[in-house]
Design an enzyme around this catalytic site. Structure first.
Site, PDB file in Angstrom:
ATOM      1  N   ARG A  59      34.119 -12.929 -50.917  1.00  0.00           N
ATOM      2  CA  ARG A  59      35.512 -13.399 -50.991  1.00  0.00           C
ATOM      3  C   ARG A  59      35.730 -14.333 -52.172  1.00  0.00           C
ATOM      4  O   ARG A  59      36.845 -14.466 -52.676  1.00  0.00           O
ATOM      5  CB  ARG A  59      35.920 -14.090 -49.687  1.00  0.00           C
ATOM      6  N   TYR A 113      58.637  -4.573 -63.003  1.00  0.00           N
ATOM      7  CA  TYR A 113      58.428  -3.860 -61.756  1.00  0.00           C
ATOM      8  C   TYR A 113      59.266  -4.496 -60.635  1.00  0.00           C
ATOM      9  O   TYR A 113      59.427  -5.721 -60.587  1.00  0.00           O
ATOM     10  CB  TYR A 113      56.932  -3.910 -61.430  1.00  0.00           C
ATOM     11  N   ASP A 185      52.416  -8.505 -68.982  1.00  0.00           N
ATOM     12  CA  ASP A 185      51.976  -7.351 -68.204  1.00  0.00           C
ATOM     13  C   ASP A 185      51.838  -6.184 -69.180  1.00  0.00           C
ATOM     14  O   ASP A 185      52.828  -5.681 -69.712  1.00  0.00           O
ATOM     15  CB  ASP A 185      52.995  -7.028 -67.111  1.00  0.00           C
ATOM     16  N   LYS A 210      46.923   1.659 -61.874  1.00  0.00           N
ATOM     17  CA  LYS A 210      47.507   2.634 -62.774  1.00  0.00           C
ATOM     18  C   LYS A 210      46.451   3.190 -63.738  1.00  0.00           C
ATOM     19  O   LYS A 210      45.489   3.814 -63.310  1.00  0.00           O
ATOM     20  CB  LYS A 210      48.684   2.000 -63.505  1.00  0.00           C
TER      21      LYS A 210
END
Length: 394
Positions: A59, A113, A185, A210
């Site tokens: 984690r 987005y 981005d 993607k």
């Protein structure tokens, strides 16, 4: 770990970050473990207290599969460090929360987005972090909206779904003048076509779901940049449970090895598809960096090495007629997402920007008759033939 200094992108994509285990595996194996053991307490404390790098607890990201994949990501992005996340939205959220506090301000430029719109416009205001949204045609207003409380300037380039390209160097210079970080981005471009850090950006984010993943079989995100900017992000990632799973990191590393080959092929095919659409009588306009003119071409030439595999086209039709064209496509699957080996098509008004007010969509240049294409690895002639039959049927 393999030293890939000064080697080409394809070589680095294969070899960077890889670790051979005691069994001689040619790539870093999948370490599907939640925790790791130490020979002595002193050894454990060396890792816990940061004197040595090592594996501890998944984690925290201290897992050999994750660390190897992050080293590869940093290398191909030209970054000092990279952090891998469970999704692109997790990477964005961690960056915003790490570098902003109650009362702080973000500027978001251009189209982004839909999930990012929601995060900035609806979620972060609940903790006192506000955002000013500038349309692409309002870029000249950036100096006037930057304030002493602005901590981040965020934008996509190329943007979704208009494919607008923004001048990373110019925007970064303006942000730096008020002490703000520039976060870019670069999902549509990928590190093959663009490296924002080389043009002045402070952090670069990818939805690795993607192109970096490339096979529509994983969900992940990446944040890359200088260690000093990523240091405050690690705690948020750890305590919000946003770290990438080892299995996903393993798949992502597999995909990164073929990234340059895939993206360069998609560049070429998308260029051919865009050129075909630009001359079709039923297409009003095409948005693609490889066809840019004027100021947009200047920016593309300065900061991009390829046009990418994404394009959008506005048809000379209404929304329902456009949907009928989309429905007739055979090789382009109707689906959200992008960047896979298969070609996809969507109308932004039905997916990425469905929740945006119609008037606001119109102001942002997102027409009801816009279709967004993610060009895969099929033959260009076959994709063009598919588009031709869909467009030519009344």
């Amino acid at each position: 770990m393999t030293d890939t200094t000064e080697q080409g992108m394809s070589t680095r994509s294969v070899h960077a970050g890889e670790r051979r285990d005691a069994e001689g595996a040619i790539h870093t194996p999948l370490y599907n473990h939640s925790t790791f053991a130490f020979d002595t307490t002193a050894d454990l404390l060396d890792v816990v207290e940061g004197r040595k790098s090592g594996n501890l607890y998944t984690r925290y990201g201290l897992n050999p599969t994750i660390r190897s994949t992050e080293a590869k990501l940093a290398d191909i992005e030209g970054a000092e460090q990279a952090l891998a996340f469970s999704s692109g939205m997790a990477a964005e959220a961690a960056a915003f929360l790490a570098h902003c506090r109650t009362g702080d301000h973000i500027v978001c430029i251009g189209e982004v987005y839909g999930g990012t719109f929601e995060l900035l416009g609806a979620n972060l205001p609940q903790v006192g972090i506000t955002t000013t949204f500038l349309r692409a045609d309002e870029i000249g207003r950036l100096p006037e909206v930057l304030t002493g409380r602005t901590r981040i300037v965020f934008f996509e380039t190329p943007a979704n779904p208009t494919l607008t390209v923004f001048d990373i160097a110019a925007i970064s210079e303006q942000a730096r003048a008020v002490g703000a970080l520039t976060v870019v981005d670069s999902t549509f471009a990928t590190p093959v076509n663009q490296n924002p850090l080389q043009h002045g950006a402070d952090l670069v984010v990818h939805s690795a779901t993607k192109y970096l993943g490339g096979h529509s079989d994983l969900t992940a995100g990446v944040l890359a940049g200088p260690a000093e900017h990523l240091a405050p992000v690690t705690g948020w990632r750890k305590n919000l449970g946003q770290v990438i799973a080892p299995e996903t990191a393993f798949l992502l590393a597999r995909s990164l090895r073929s990234l340059p080959v895939r993206v360069r092929a998609q560049n070429d095919t998308a260029q051919a598809v865009a050129a075909f659409l630009q001359t079709h009588p039923r297409v009003a306009r095409v948005h693609y960096p490889g066809l840019a003119t004027g100021e947009q071409k200047r920016i593309v030439d300065a900061q991009m090495r390829g046009g990418g595999g994404m394009l959008s086209a506005v048809l000379d039709a209404g929304a329902s007629e456009t949907a009928a064209v989309v429905d007739r496509l055979r090789l382009f699957a109707i689906a959200p997402s992008l960047g896979g080996v298969e070609s996809l098509v969507t109308q932004p008004i039905t997916t990425t920007h469905h929740g945006l007010d119609p008037a606001e969509r119109a102001r942002r240049g997102i027409a009801d008759s816009m279709v967004r294409l993610s060009v895969g690895l099929e033959d260009a002639d076959d994709l063009i033939a598919d588009l031709a039959q869909a467009l030519n049927t009344d």
